[in-house]
Design an enzyme around this catalytic site. Structure first.
Site, PDB file in Angstrom:
ATOM      1  N   ASP A  10       0.850  -1.177   0.000  1.00 19.91           N
ATOM      2  CA  ASP A  10       0.000   0.000   0.000  1.00 19.91           C
ATOM      3  C   ASP A  10       0.900   1.245   0.000  1.00 19.91           C
ATOM      4  OD1 ASP A  10      -2.362   1.641   0.518  1.00 19.91           O
ATOM      5  OD2 ASP A  10      -1.623   1.751   2.583  1.00 19.91           O
ATOM      6  N   ASP A  12      -0.320   5.100   1.173  1.00 21.74           N
ATOM      7  CA  ASP A  12      -0.602   5.953   2.333  1.00 21.74           C
ATOM      8  C   ASP A  12      -0.686   5.115   3.611  1.00 21.74           C
ATOM      9  OD1 ASP A  12      -0.744   8.406   0.980  1.00 21.74           O
ATOM     10  OD2 ASP A  12      -2.807   8.026   0.372  1.00 21.74           O
ATOM     11  N   LYS A 153      -8.729  -4.600  -3.805  1.00 20.84           N
ATOM     12  CA  LYS A 153      -7.303  -4.747  -4.096  1.00 20.84           C
ATOM     13  C   LYS A 153      -6.910  -6.199  -4.325  1.00 20.84           C
ATOM     14  CE  LYS A 153      -5.505  -0.753  -1.499  1.00 20.84           C
ATOM     15  NZ  LYS A 153      -4.484  -0.358  -0.496  1.00 20.84           N
ATOM     16  N   ASP A 176      -2.248  -0.971   5.861  1.00 23.79           N
ATOM     17  CA  ASP A 176      -2.630  -0.264   7.091  1.00 23.79           C
ATOM     18  C   ASP A 176      -4.121  -0.053   7.254  1.00 23.79           C
ATOM     19  OD1 ASP A 176      -2.790   1.794   4.987  1.00 23.79           O
ATOM     20  OD2 ASP A 176      -3.056   3.174   6.658  1.00 23.79           O
ATOM     21  N   ASP A 180      -6.970  -2.959   2.661  1.00 24.61           N
ATOM     22  CA  ASP A 180      -5.877  -3.909   2.460  1.00 24.61           C
ATOM     23  C   ASP A 180      -6.257  -5.331   2.873  1.00 24.61           C
ATOM     24  OD1 ASP A 180      -3.861  -2.030   1.524  1.00 24.61           O
ATOM     25  OD2 ASP A 180      -3.882  -1.227   3.562  1.00 24.61           O
TER      26      ASP A 180
END
Length: 227
Positions: A10, A12, A153, A176, A180
Site C-alpha cells: 500500500d 498511504d 485490491k 494499514d 488492504d
C-alpha cells in the site's frame, strides 16, 4: 542465497514517513533493488502509483482506486464505472457538502472508478446517498472512498498475478487499512503496520511494532532472501 518474495505494498500509511504524510525516501533503494515483482496497491487514482513506480525505478504493476483500475504492465483493466460515484457526488453537493479538496480537486481529477472525499466532510449523509446508488463508502484513514462494492485490491492483485506469473503463496503484503484486507487474504504472508486500523490488524498474520515506512522497512529487511 534464496530469492526475495514478491511484494504487495500500500502507499498511504505504509510507505509514508513516520509522521504520516509524504513518501519516505528510505523505501526507494530497497524497492528498486528487490529481486522479485513489487505490486503497488492503493486507493489513490491511477496516475499516482504509476508515477511512484516510475520514480522508484520498478516495473509498473499497479492496483489503483481500491481495485477499480489494474495495470499488469501490458494491459489496463477498469473494473468499475465512475458514473454512479459521480452521481453520488452531485447529490452530496446538492445537499450542501463538498469533497473538501479545493476548487481544482486534484485528488479526484484523474479517478476513473470512484470518488474520494476529505475526512473533514460529513460521512453520514455521504453513506446514505451512496447506499441509494448501491455503492459503499470506505474510510481508509486518509479519505472516504465512494466506490462499487465489488472491486477490491485482492482481486486486482490476482489479475496481475495471473498475467505476470506471481506465486501469491510466496507473496508478502504490507498495509494499514480496511482496503488492504482483501490483499492480506490473497497472499501467503501479511503484515499490518502499527498505525493500521483495527480491521487491518485483525486480518494480518502479524502486526508490526513500528509505524508507516519504519514498519515496512523492517518487513523488507526480515523477508529479503527468505524464499
Amino acid at each position: 542465497m534464496t530469492d526475495d518474495p514478491p511484494l504487495v505494498l500500500d502507499i498511504d500509511g505504509t510507505l509514508t514517513r513516520p509522521e504520516g504524510w509524504g513518501i519516505d525516501p528510505r523505501v526507494f533503494d530497497p524497492l528498486r533493488d528487490w529481486d522479485a515483482p513489487v505490486v503497488i496497491a492503493t486507493g489513490k487514482a491511477f496516475p499516482y502509483p504509476v508515477a511512484l513506480c516510475h520514480f522508484v525505478g520498478i516495473p509498473e504493476l499497479v492496483v489503483a482506486e481500491n481495485g477499480g483500475v489494474v495495470y499488469t504492465g501490458d494491459d489496463v483493466f477498469v473494473t468499475a464505472d465512475r458514473a454512479a460515484a459521480q452521481a453520488v457526488l452531485e447529490d452530496y453537493r446538492a445537499a450542501g457538502y463538498e469533497t473538501g479538496w479545493g476548487p481544482e480537486n486534484t485528488v479526484n481529477r484523474w479517478r476513473e472508478t470512484e470518488i474520494a472525499v476529505n475526512l473533514d466532510q460529513p460521512v453520514d449523509p455521504l453513506r446514505e446517498i451512496a447506499a441509494d446508488y448501491g455503492l459503499e463508502v470506505i474510510d481508509t484513514g486518509y479519505a472516504y472512498h465512494v466506490k462499487d462494492a465489488a472491486p477490491n485490491k485482492g482481486d486486482g492483485l490476482e489479475t496481475i498475478a495471473e498475467h505476470v506469473g506471481i506465486d501469491l503463496e510466496r507473496t508478502v503484503a504490507v498495509g494499514d487499512s480496511i482496503n488492504d484486507v482483501s490483499t492480506f487474504e490473497a497472499v501467503g504472508r501479511s503484515f499490518a503496520v502499527a498505525n493500521a486500523d483495527e480491521t487491518a490488524k485483525a486480518a494480518a498474520d502479524e502486526v508490526l511494532a513500528d509505524v508507516h515506512a519504519d514498519g515496512t522497512l523492517a518487513v523488507l529487511e526480515r523477508v529479503r532472501g527468505s524464499e
